[in-house]
Design a protein around this motif. Structure first.
Motif, short mmCIF file in Angstrom:
data_model
loop_
_atom_site.label_atom_id
_atom_site.label_comp_id
_atom_site.label_asym_id
_atom_site.label_seq_id
_atom_site.Cartn_x
_atom_site.Cartn_y
_atom_site.Cartn_z
N ILE A 267 -7.58 -5.31 -7.65
CA ILE A 267 -7.41 -3.91 -8.06
C ILE A 267 -5.93 -3.55 -8.14
O ILE A 267 -5.50 -2.79 -9.01
CB ILE A 267 -8.14 -2.98 -7.06
N THR A 268 -5.13 -4.08 -7.22
CA THR A 268 -3.71 -3.72 -7.14
C THR A 268 -2.80 -4.80 -7.71
O THR A 268 -1.59 -4.80 -7.45
CB THR A 268 -3.31 -3.46 -5.67
N ILE A 299 -7.51 -2.21 2.77
CA ILE A 299 -6.48 -3.17 2.37
C ILE A 299 -5.61 -2.59 1.25
O ILE A 299 -4.39 -2.76 1.24
CB ILE A 299 -7.12 -4.50 1.94
N ILE A 300 -6.23 -1.86 0.30
CA ILE A 300 -5.46 -1.24 -0.78
C ILE A 300 -4.47 -0.23 -0.19
O ILE A 300 -3.31 -0.15 -0.61
CB ILE A 300 -6.40 -0.55 -1.79
N ASN A 301 -4.91 0.52 0.80
CA ASN A 301 -4.01 1.48 1.45
C ASN A 301 -2.82 0.77 2.10
O ASN A 301 -1.67 1.20 1.98
CB ASN A 301 -4.78 2.28 2.50
N GLN A 304 -0.44 -0.42 -0.70
CA GLN A 304 0.35 0.68 -1.27
C GLN A 304 1.44 1.14 -0.30
O GLN A 304 2.57 1.44 -0.71
CB GLN A 304 -0.58 1.85 -1.63
N ASN A 305 1.12 1.17 1.00
CA ASN A 305 2.13 1.53 2.00
C ASN A 305 3.26 0.50 2.04
O ASN A 305 4.43 0.85 2.17
CB ASN A 305 1.49 1.66 3.39
N SER A 306 2.89 -0.79 1.96
CA SER A 306 3.91 -1.84 1.97
C SER A 306 4.81 -1.72 0.75
O SER A 306 6.04 -1.84 0.87
CB SER A 306 3.24 -3.22 2.00
N ALA A 307 4.20 -1.50 -0.43
CA ALA A 307 4.99 -1.37 -1.65
C ALA A 307 5.99 -0.21 -1.53
O ALA A 307 7.14 -0.32 -1.94
CB ALA A 307 4.07 -1.15 -2.85
#
Length: 404
Positions: A267-268, A299-301, A304-307
């Motif tokens: 998805i990401t 995991i998507i959250n 996105q936080n890491s990015a």
């Protein structure tokens, strides 16, 4: 002496009041004055309805008096009261009739404690839940409409291309929904993000197709036509993937951890490619019980936080490590998911607050702070697991334990 100790302990830790059989206040402790905003002088001798909230129907108080006065029983409930300065407070209330030696009521004693924060948080979460359900419903309708349009476009594209070659007088134009997607929030933002690169590729392919048509180069035309149809097919599949991913009606079942995490990576993938992030994986084949897309959302959250952290801290060599393994903790077997990045972690002073609702290190425009709070709720409530965070040598590490 012993009774005084008990009485002092109750009065110092609870909100206490006494009334006579007609509801006239005969005693209040300091905690009652503090929560109500009234002084003892303003309360003593007054009817207890001085703190009654106008929202509460009269039937409620008729039932209360029937229980404590007629039936001589203890009444327990969460009661909404009104303070002197007009604020609403919620109090867990226990009212007990005190009887004399003849079994007649001589007074009532009420012990309360403040649950205002808990009630307001529950109301806020219920509101957010309704908003999310509405958003999911709206998203599903929009995705279905766009999928229909994409299928129609795919079916008619060949004829459109032939018509454009024959006419050779006007530019090929294909319009896709983009700007309105952003208003639907992060879910639709993900779809738009997934579509930007193929839209650019499609535009370039159609430009080349136009140039080839002018030269009547059949091989080039066929090449760019196939590229265009493949791009549109992939975009249509993206819509199907998101429609399935955000389906709110999935039931709990056994699912493969590796597949759920790989789904979130898929998805990401555009975000990962755009930010030039390296993802390293070590997987054991393990199954757990729950809803797979909920773990994927966690995991998507994280991703996105890491990015965001990579960008904010200007990290050049961006690496994310995801590990799935079986562990034994206090004689119980768990599936353990470890997610960590090298974005330098967070300040130790706020590490224990990152799972609190509305806490965020981002600017207000970039997040509400509900991401990690909701992630923790998903792990604990939906998967019956635990999650905690810690700083490692180079960044932040999340450890999730899910019972097998």
């Amino acid at each position: 002496m012993q009774k005084n100790t008990y009485q002092e302990a109750i009065e110092n830790s609870n909100i206490v009041s006494k009334t006579d059989i007609d509801g006239i206040i005969t005693f209040v402790n300091d905690e009652f004055c503090k929560i109500s905003g009234y002084s003892k002088e303003e309360l003593l001798g007054k009817n207890h309805n001085i703190v009654r909230h106008p929202d509460i129907p009269c039937e409620h108080f008729k039932n209360l008096w029937d229980i404590i006065k007629n039936k001589k029983q203890t009444y327990k409930s969460t009661v909404k009261n009104l303070t002197k300065d007009g604020r609403s407070v919620y109090l867990n209330t226990t009212i007990t009739p005190i009887l004399d030696e003849n079994g007649q009521i001589k007074e009532f004693i009420a012990i309360r404690y403040d649950v205002t924060k808990e009630v307001e948080l529950k109301k806020d979460l219920e509101k957010k839940d309704k908003e999310l359900k509405l958003l999911n419903k709206t998203l599903e309708m929009r995705v279905q409409e766009q999928t229909k349009q994409l299928k129609e476009l795919n079916q008619t594209l060949e004829q459109r291309v032939k018509t454009e070659i024959e006419k050779n007088k006007q530019k090929q134009k294909i319009l896709f929904w983009q700007s309105r997607m952003a208003s639907l929030g992060q879910m639709l933002a993900n779809i738009a993000h997934q579509w930007r690169q193929p839209l650019t590729e499609l535009n370039l392919a159609l430009f080349n197709l136009k140039k080839s048509a002018k030269k009547t180069d059949i091989e080039e035309i066929e090449k760019y036509y196939k590229e265009s149809t493949e791009i549109i097919k992939n975009m249509s599949q993206t819509i199907d993937d998101f429609s399935n991913f955000f389906n709110p009606n999935k039931e709990k079942e056994k699912f493969n951890l590796k597949e759920a995490i790989d789904e979130s990576l898929n998805i990401t993938k555009k975000l990962i490619q755009k930010e030039n992030i390296t993802v390293k994986k070590e997987y054991e084949e393990l199954e757990v019980f729950g809803v797979s897309n909920e773990l994927s959302q966690v995991i998507i959250n994280f991703l996105q936080n890491s990015a965001h952290a990579f960008k904010t801290k200007d990290i050049k060599n961006k690496v994310i490590f995801i590990n799935i393994k079986k562990v034994k903790i206090e004689n119980l077997i768990y599936a353990q998911v470890i997610y960590k990045d090298n974005a330098l972690g967070v300040n130790e002073n706020i590490l224990d607050k990152i799972f609190e609702p509305y806490f965020t290190t981002k600017h207000q425009s970039n997040g509400t702070g509900l991401g990690l709070f909701m992630s923790k709720m998903i792990i604990e409530k939906s998967l019956n697991g635990t999650i905690f965070a810690q700083n490692n040598l180079n960044g932040l590490e999340f450890i999730i334990n899910i019972p097998l």
